[in-house]
Design an enzyme around this catalytic site. Structure first.
Site, PDB file in Angstrom:
ATOM      1  N   CYS A 177       0.837  -1.198   0.000  1.00 20.96           N
ATOM      2  CA  CYS A 177       0.000   0.000   0.000  1.00 20.96           C
ATOM      3  C   CYS A 177       0.872   1.248   0.000  1.00 20.96           C
ATOM      4  CB  CYS A 177      -0.956   0.094   1.185  1.00 20.96           C
ATOM      5  SG  CYS A 177      -2.004  -1.338   1.385  1.00 20.96           S
ATOM      6  N   ARG A 205       3.354  -0.027  -5.100  1.00 19.16           N
ATOM      7  CA  ARG A 205       3.157  -0.655  -3.796  1.00 19.16           C
ATOM      8  C   ARG A 205       1.818  -1.396  -3.706  1.00 19.16           C
ATOM      9  NH1 ARG A 205       6.740   1.310  -0.070  1.00 19.16           N
ATOM     10  NH2 ARG A 205       5.425   0.584   1.604  1.00 19.16           N
ATOM     11  N   TRP A 260      -2.988  -2.610  -1.633  1.00 23.26           N
ATOM     12  CA  TRP A 260      -2.722  -4.015  -1.964  1.00 23.26           C
ATOM     13  C   TRP A 260      -3.434  -4.813  -0.882  1.00 23.26           C
ATOM     14  CZ3 TRP A 260      -0.310  -8.340   0.203  1.00 23.26           C
ATOM     15  CH2 TRP A 260      -0.019  -9.377  -0.695  1.00 23.26           C
ATOM     16  N   ASN A 297      -1.002   1.799   5.899  1.00 25.88           N
ATOM     17  CA  ASN A 297      -0.202   0.769   5.233  1.00 25.88           C
ATOM     18  C   ASN A 297       0.338  -0.137   6.333  1.00 25.88           C
ATOM     19  OD1 ASN A 297       1.768  -0.702   3.813  1.00 25.88           O
ATOM     20  ND2 ASN A 297       3.260   0.947   4.002  1.00 25.88           N
ATOM     21  N   GLY A 298       0.054  -1.431   6.243  1.00 23.60           N
ATOM     22  CA  GLY A 298       0.537  -2.364   7.275  1.00 23.60           C
ATOM     23  C   GLY A 298      -0.546  -3.361   7.624  1.00 23.60           C
ATOM     24  N   GLU A 321      15.781 -17.138 -12.145  1.00 27.25           N
ATOM     25  CA  GLU A 321      15.350 -15.758 -12.371  1.00 27.25           C
ATOM     26  C   GLU A 321      14.549 -15.634 -13.677  1.00 27.25           C
ATOM     27  OE1 GLU A 321      15.002 -13.270 -10.675  1.00 27.25           O
ATOM     28  OE2 GLU A 321      15.001 -11.543 -12.001  1.00 27.25           O
ATOM     29  N   LYS A 358      10.693 -14.318 -13.882  1.00 29.63           N
ATOM     30  CA  LYS A 358      10.281 -13.186 -14.735  1.00 29.63           C
ATOM     31  C   LYS A 358       9.090 -13.590 -15.580  1.00 29.63           C
ATOM     32  CE  LYS A 358      11.723 -10.674 -13.155  1.00 29.63           C
ATOM     33  NZ  LYS A 358      12.607 -10.652 -12.037  1.00 29.63           N
ATOM     34  N   GLU A 364       5.744 -14.200 -13.471  1.00 28.62           N
ATOM     35  CA  GLU A 364       5.086 -13.079 -12.801  1.00 28.62           C
ATOM     36  C   GLU A 364       4.434 -12.089 -13.761  1.00 28.62           C
ATOM     37  OE1 GLU A 364       7.525 -10.606 -10.217  1.00 28.62           O
ATOM     38  OE2 GLU A 364       9.234 -10.842 -11.535  1.00 28.62           O
ATOM     39  N   HIS A 383      16.007 -36.205 -13.003  1.00 28.11           N
ATOM     40  CA  HIS A 383      15.447 -36.743 -11.766  1.00 28.11           C
ATOM     41  C   HIS A 383      13.972 -36.398 -11.603  1.00 28.11           C
ATOM     42  CE1 HIS A 383      19.437 -37.978 -10.491  1.00 28.11           C
ATOM     43  NE2 HIS A 383      19.860 -36.826 -11.003  1.00 28.11           N
ATOM     44  N   LYS A 389       5.097  -4.103  -5.824  1.00 28.36           N
ATOM     45  CA  LYS A 389       6.542  -3.962  -5.943  1.00 28.36           C
ATOM     46  C   LYS A 389       7.254  -4.235  -4.624  1.00 28.36           C
ATOM     47  CE  LYS A 389      10.291  -2.883  -8.092  1.00 28.36           C
ATOM     48  NZ  LYS A 389      10.841  -3.987  -8.901  1.00 28.36           N
TER      49      LYS A 389
END
Ligand code: M6R
Length: 614
Positions: free
Chosen positions: A2, A27, A75, A101-102, A487, A491, A494, A510, A609
């Site tokens: 947020c 955010r 968020w 925010n929290g 990575e 990418k 997401e 395996h 983010k």
């Protein structure tokens, strides 16, 4: 998560608040809202589900006047994304409004207590409890707004950054924080409040970073006042913060992600500036110079991080073990903090974080500090919570990263870890002088070599069109390129919502080999280094099962070119620097596949983010 913004001063607040929310949308972007005390003393609250642009559409025809206001981009944690759950929340009487925010962990208990006292709740959020609690304390104890905020927050368990507006006091904004970031900008007879400096930087450089459990009072015509939760005055520490605002727009690119991919050559130069000193043939990092003894004596380094930063940590492990001969462990911060890790006073715990605000990484370093370890930060956001809670560290200096998918922060982190391994290896006498020189020289060539990969952007875009059909991807790499496989897969998943897994290439036999068929693209990161022949054998295994290979190869690798239909060439470099090059085509591939699928590359669904909740 947020983003919050507050403004009080002589300007119209709405443009400041909306501009600030756009900057903070990284955010979270499930819903947004704004509260303004209008020029005719009305409290106007507008909210919308979705992005800040939806809020602007809602507010377009409404009264957006007023020189004081608060705003929020959300968020969702408690309660789904909806207008009713959007902030600002308003108190029972309609006098107070608040953004947060929290997470308030004891919100259920507090809500039950407040319900028994006649308070009604409209939303499913934990935040609404805060605004009602502050009002309850204010009215039942007859307190001023600032005293009520202090008293109420003493009863709260959890994390918060809040801004409160009381419609009866149009000259006042009260804000507070604990475990969620908050910055106050001081202008000419005006104050700006935000989750980070980006919404404030265009108005003032004078900033105050609030610390945990501090309450700040921004009042027209008066100096800024800061208190702790016991009501004691705290000295105000004003910092001069310079932010390059050109870094905060897309600079002509269609998306921040593409801009940030293309930023990499220049920001890696910034990252090395003043640290890689070709005239002396040395790497100088002030953190290593100042804490040489403590770092040299480290019995073990434990890297804690999340997501892309964790992948950079896996490369850091190889670099530090190779050049410094210190054992290194790489931990997901979220696992580390909850499994009673054994941390010894001669450990160095290294936190890697782009945002510097990741809740799990912050908690992991608190744990490390309590156990007496020395804490080193590798952080991008200057002045962020992680940067301020470490004993020392090295900023990666790649500028603000706005796209949710991390790109330039990854290469910046790997660049810093390389410099750190060289500097510490030299200090410990564990690095071979010839190799030190070779790596140093080659590191300076990396930005130019990245340019050469970026020049293939159109070709990678064309290639990406073939693969938008896929539902699953496998990314395989070995040694230095194994973290790059992880990575690349992250990418892709997401931003394109295609399932992808990264694996050490030899592990394929395996289990994952069972997945391979003509539908399954397999990305091999097969640059011309150690284990090259072995990875070629792995490619044969995929080919003989009709798998579709995309190979990332060193320029001129005719052997692999003969074997595969799709390949992307990267310039040759030293093995330990290969990730800095081999990751670039994977960033571009993921980007173009997501664009082809018509997806929101910079703000993918469900993500934010900065993950400031655990
Ligand atoms: O800000 P941090 O580096 O601490 O963030 C860690 C992760 O949340 C972050 O890397 C995330 O995985 C990115 N979306 C990856 O692109």
């Amino acid at each position: 998560m947020c983003g919050i913004v507050g403004y009080i001063g002589k300007r119209q607040a709405y443009p400041v608040l909306i501009g600030g929310l756009h900057r903070l949308e990284y955010r979270g972007y499930d819903s947004a809202g704004v509260a303004l005390l209008s020029d005719s003393d009305r409290l106007n609250v507008y909210k919308a589900k979705g992005k800040v642009s939806e809020l602007e559409a809602v507010a377009e025809e409404k009264d957006c006047s007023g020189t004081v206001g608060i705003a929020h981009t959300r968020w969702a944690t408690h309660g789904g994304p909806s207008t009713v759950n959007a902030h600002p929340h308003v108190s029972e009487s309609g006098n107070l409004t608040l953004v947060h925010n929290g997470i308030i962990e004891n919100y259920a208990v507090l809500r039950d207590q407040l319900k028994q006292r006649g308070y009604h709740f409209q939303s499913e959020t934990d935040t609404e409890v805060l605004v009602q609690l502050i009002e309850y304390v204010q009215t039942s104890l007859g307190l001023s707004l600032e005293d009520a905020v202090q008293a109420a927050l003493k009863r709260v368990i959890g994390a918060y950054a809040i801004v409160v507006l009381d419609r009866r006091f149009p000259d006042l904004l009260v804000a507070a924080r604990k475990s969620s970031p908050m910055v106050v900008g001081i202008g000419e007879a005006e104050y700006f409040i935000a989750s980070d400096a980006s919404p404030i930087a265009e108005y003032t450089k004078q900033m105050v970073y609030l610390k945990d459990e501090e309450v700040v009072v921004c009042e027209r015509g008066r100096e800024l006042r800061v208190y702790n939760l016991s009501g004691e005055n705290v000295p105000v520490e004003v910092k001069n913060v310079e932010l390059d605002l050109t870094m905060l727009d897309k600079g002509g690119f269609p998306h921040f992600m593409l801009k940030e991919i293309f930023d990499q050559p220049s920001v890696l130069q910034d990252c090395m500036r003043g640290r890689v000193l070709p005239e002396h043939g040395r790497v100088i990092l002030s953190a290593v110079t100042e804490h040489r003894e403590r770092l040299c004596q480290a019995r073990r380094i434990v890297i804690v991080s999340c997501g892309t930063s964790w992948h950079a940590g896996l490369i850091g492990k190889q670099l530090l073990e190779h050049f410094c001969k210190i054992p290194v462990e790489v931990e997901y911060a979220s696992e580390f903090r909850y499994r009673e890790p054994v941390i010894l006073p001669d450990d160095v715990v290294m936190a890697i974080s782009q945002s510097g605000e990741t809740a799990d990484t912050l908690a992991a370093i608190s744990l490390a500090r309590e156990a007496g370890a020395f804490v080193f930060g590798v952080v991008n956001a200057v002045g962020s919570s992680i940067a301020r809670n470490t004993d020392t560290g090295t900023y990666i200096h790649v500028g603000p990263e706005i796209g949710v998918a991390s790109t330039k922060a990854f290469t910046g982190q790997v660049c810093v870890l390389t410099m750190l391994a060289l500097a510490l290896g030299e200090a410990r006498g564990t690095v071979d002088a010839g190799e030190y020189k070779a790596v140093l020289n080659e590191l300076q060539q990396i930005p130019g070599k990245i340019e050469r990969i970026l020049a293939q952007n159109d070709r990678i875009e064309t290639l990406s069109k073939i693969f938008t059909y896929a539902h699953n991807f496998l990314y395989l790499g070995r040694g230095w390129n194994y973290p790059v496989a992880l990575e690349g897969a992250l990418k892709l998943k997401e931003i394109s919502y295609i399932h992808a897994e990264g694996y050490p290439a030899a592990e394929m036999k395996h289990g994952p080999i069972a997945l391979i068929d003509q539908e399954m693209p397999v990305v091999f990161i097969a640059t011309h280094h150690q284990l090259h022949e072995k990875i070629i054998s792995n490619m044969q295994e995929v080919r003989s099962r009709n798998g579709r290979i995309i190979a990332i190869i060193t320029e001129g690798d005719e052997v692999v070119k003969q074997m595969v239909s799709e390949y992307i060439e990267v310039p040759d470099t030293l093995a330990c620097l290969a990730p800095l090059l081999s990751v670039i085509p994977l960033q571009l591939l993921a980007y173009h596949i997501a664009v082809q699928k018509g997806l929101n590359v910079d703000q993918p669904r469900n993500l934010a983010k900065s993950v400031t909740v655990e």
